[in-house]
Design an enzyme around this catalytic site. Structure first.
Site, PDB file in Angstrom:
ATOM      1  N   SER A 195       0.799  -1.219   0.000  1.00  0.00           N
ATOM      2  CA  SER A 195       0.000   0.000   0.000  1.00  0.00           C
ATOM      3  C   SER A 195       0.832   1.269   0.000  1.00  0.00           C
ATOM      4  CB  SER A 195      -0.936   0.000   1.210  1.00  0.00           C
ATOM      5  OG  SER A 195      -0.204  -0.126   2.403  1.00  0.00           O
ATOM      6  N   HIS A 223      -5.022  -3.408  -3.068  1.00  0.00           N
ATOM      7  CA  HIS A 223      -4.633  -2.402  -4.071  1.00  0.00           C
ATOM      8  C   HIS A 223      -4.463  -2.986  -5.470  1.00  0.00           C
ATOM      9  CE1 HIS A 223      -4.158   0.767  -1.108  1.00  0.00           C
ATOM     10  NE2 HIS A 223      -3.715  -0.192  -0.310  1.00  0.00           N
ATOM     11  N   LYS A 251     -11.608   0.480  -2.563  1.00  0.00           N
ATOM     12  CA  LYS A 251     -10.563   1.152  -3.340  1.00  0.00           C
ATOM     13  C   LYS A 251     -11.011   1.161  -4.809  1.00  0.00           C
ATOM     14  CE  LYS A 251      -7.375  -0.003   0.342  1.00  0.00           C
ATOM     15  NZ  LYS A 251      -7.711   1.143   1.191  1.00  0.00           N
TER      16      LYS A 251
HETATM   17  C1  LIG Z   1      -3.193  -3.451   1.952  1.00  0.00           C
HETATM   18  C2  LIG Z   1      -4.436  -3.013   2.660  1.00  0.00           C
HETATM   19  N1  LIG Z   1      -5.191  -3.936   3.257  1.00  0.00           N
HETATM   20  C3  LIG Z   1      -6.319  -3.610   3.896  1.00  0.00           C
HETATM   21  C4  LIG Z   1      -6.754  -2.306   3.963  1.00  0.00           C
HETATM   22  C5  LIG Z   1      -8.007  -1.971   4.696  1.00  0.00           C
HETATM   23  O1  LIG Z   1      -9.053  -1.853   3.784  1.00  0.00           O
HETATM   24  P1  LIG Z   1     -10.301  -0.912   4.121  1.00  0.00           P
HETATM   25  O2  LIG Z   1      -9.900   0.474   3.809  1.00  0.00           O
HETATM   26  O3  LIG Z   1     -11.383  -1.442   3.232  1.00  0.00           O
HETATM   27  O4  LIG Z   1     -10.610  -1.097   5.559  1.00  0.00           O
HETATM   28  C6  LIG Z   1      -6.007  -1.306   3.355  1.00  0.00           C
HETATM   29  C7  LIG Z   1      -6.464   0.100   3.418  1.00  0.00           C
HETATM   30  O5  LIG Z   1      -5.794   1.039   3.172  1.00  0.00           O
HETATM   31  C8  LIG Z   1      -4.814  -1.664   2.693  1.00  0.00           C
HETATM   32  O6  LIG Z   1      -4.041  -0.735   2.127  1.00  0.00           O
END
Ligand SMILES: Cc1ncc(COP(=O)(O)O)c(C=O)c1O
Length: 406
Positions: A195, A223, A251
């Site tokens: 991320s 992502h 996203k």
């Molecule tokens: C790699 C990753 N996993 C999980 C999440 C969490 O997802 P959510 O925003 O739907 O809670 C994010 C959020 O930024 C993320 O970047």
């Protein structure tokens, strides 16, 4: 003689309260002193490729709405129709009357997207990771986790009580050593597209390691889904072969919600044991309907993901040419490293003055000494938008250009 409870409380109440005040004040002051205090600024517009903040029009370069679907008329129409027919809230958890046919339809569609037998929806990606890791792992088990995995993975690992072994970023040999020394059941977990770094996990090698060692592999596709087609898993030729595939609807899919795709056995177990699934209110009907519409759009218009990736590549090449320390993107995330927080903040302020919203990302979100501006492209950005970003970076002082990352 026993002291009456009222007297004890009465005398230490104010002292305890003062301790809390002092704690909050000293913590806040040290965050400010370290340049780590974050300010929250509300948008005055929808999250399109440009937004309005405090009356200023800004080009949005930090959104995970990679395909521009959060404001797509087809998702809005689907959400509106669902709100009119089914209401705006689900009113209960999935196990206690909150499940609609719509939730189950979305679970079937997401399972198909990921080439899996089944899928469990959660309220968010964060909840999916935390609830799943805590349900799968127990004290005595070992979880082998990439150093740059998302906070929701880190929190899920901690909550599980399992032994957490962290390997250097993308280092499969180090992961293999940790697996070889591990006790109990072993789970290997990784982001697919990282991320904050925008690079991809070595999924084929991790899959081989998991297969030969009997470890369970869990991959977070937050992502990648929708930006790299079905995700990095499919991109690496592993469609349907990873036992635990996590994703988010918040996203590229432009909505909200998280999910785990896998076998019927896995998903059935998670519906029984993942506390963030059953102690949380089910996703509201408009959100679920919007995500279903998003799945139609990404199937019909795969060029959206390609466009976001092409723009990211253009940014990367342009910034590298300008001498910035920039990571090569596999999807739509282009991190520009500034090192300490202060130059990153100064660069973000200068970009803001040029009409670009791209805030500095600082520790603890990223490791100390790697403060950065994380640029995210959207399929709905124009060529002129990207040219403006490159032009604005070219105006930053030359001492902001660090040696390129290894
Ligand atoms: C790699 C990753 N996993 C999980 C999440 C969490 O997802 P959510 O925003 O739907 O809670 C994010 C959020 O930024 C993320 O970047």
């Amino acid at each position: 003689m026993t002291v009456p409870a009222a007297t004890t409380e009465g005398s230490c109440g104010p002292r305890r309260e003062a301790t809390w005040q002092a704690f909050l004040q000293s913590q806040s002051e040290s965050l400010r002193a370290a340049g780590l205090w974050r300010t929250i600024e509300p948008l005055e517009s929808a999250p399109g490729p440009t937004v309005r903040i405090a009356g200023q029009e800004l080009l949005l370069l930090c959104s995970n709405n990679y395909l521009g679907l959060a404001t797509d008329r087809r998702l809005i129409a689907a959400a509106t129709a669902a709100a009119q027919q089914l209401g705006v809230g689900s009113g209960a958890s999935r196990l206690l009357g909150g499940t609609l046919a719509l939730h189950e339809e979305l679970e079937r569609r997401l399972a198909a997207l990921k080439g899996c037998e089944d899928c469990v929806l959660f309220g968010s990606g964060y909840l999916a990771n935390v609830g799943t890791l805590a349900a799968l792992l127990q004290p005595g088990d070992t979880v082998v986790s990439d150093r740059l995995n998302h906070a929701s993975i880190i929190d899920g690992c901690r909550l599980s009580g399992a032994q957490v072994c962290v390997y250097p970023h993308r280092d499969v040999a180090a992961a293999a050593e940790l697996v070889a020394q591990a006790s109990g059941r072993v789970l290997i977990v990784t982001d697919s597209v990282f991320s904050m770094d925008g690079d991809g996990a070595p999924l084929q090698e991790l899959h081989q390691l998991a297969t030969r060692s009997g470890a369970l592999l869990m991959v977070d596709e937050a992502h990648a889904t929708g930006v790299l087609g079905n995700g990095l898993v499919a991109h690496c030729g592993l469609h349907g072969q990873i036992p635990v595939v996590m994703g988010t609807c918040s996203k590229a899919l432009g909505s909200v919600g998280g999910f785990i795709a896998g076998s019927k056995l896995l998903c059935g177990y998670l519906r029984q044991r993942a506390r963030t699934f059953f102690f949380d209110t089910a996703l509201p009907p408009p959100t679920v309907a919007a995500t279903l519409a998003a799945l139609d759009v990404i199937a019909l218009e795969p060029e959206r993901g390609q466009r976001a990736r092409d723009l990211a590549q253009r940014l990367y090449l342009g910034l590298r040419e300008l001498g910035f320390a920039v990571h090569a993107p596999i999807a739509a995330i282009v991190p520009v490293i500034f090192g300490e927080s202060q130059p990153a903040l100064a660069a973000a302020a200068q970009l803001r003055a040029a009409g670009i919203l791209a805030p500095a990302i600082r520790p603890p979100t990223v490791p100390a000494g790697t403060a950065r501006i994380r640029l995210c492209t959207m399929a709905t950005h124009t060529d002129a938008d990207i040219a403006h970003v490159l032009h604005s970076f070219a105006q930053l002082p030359s001492n902001f250009r660090l040696p390129p990352p290894r």
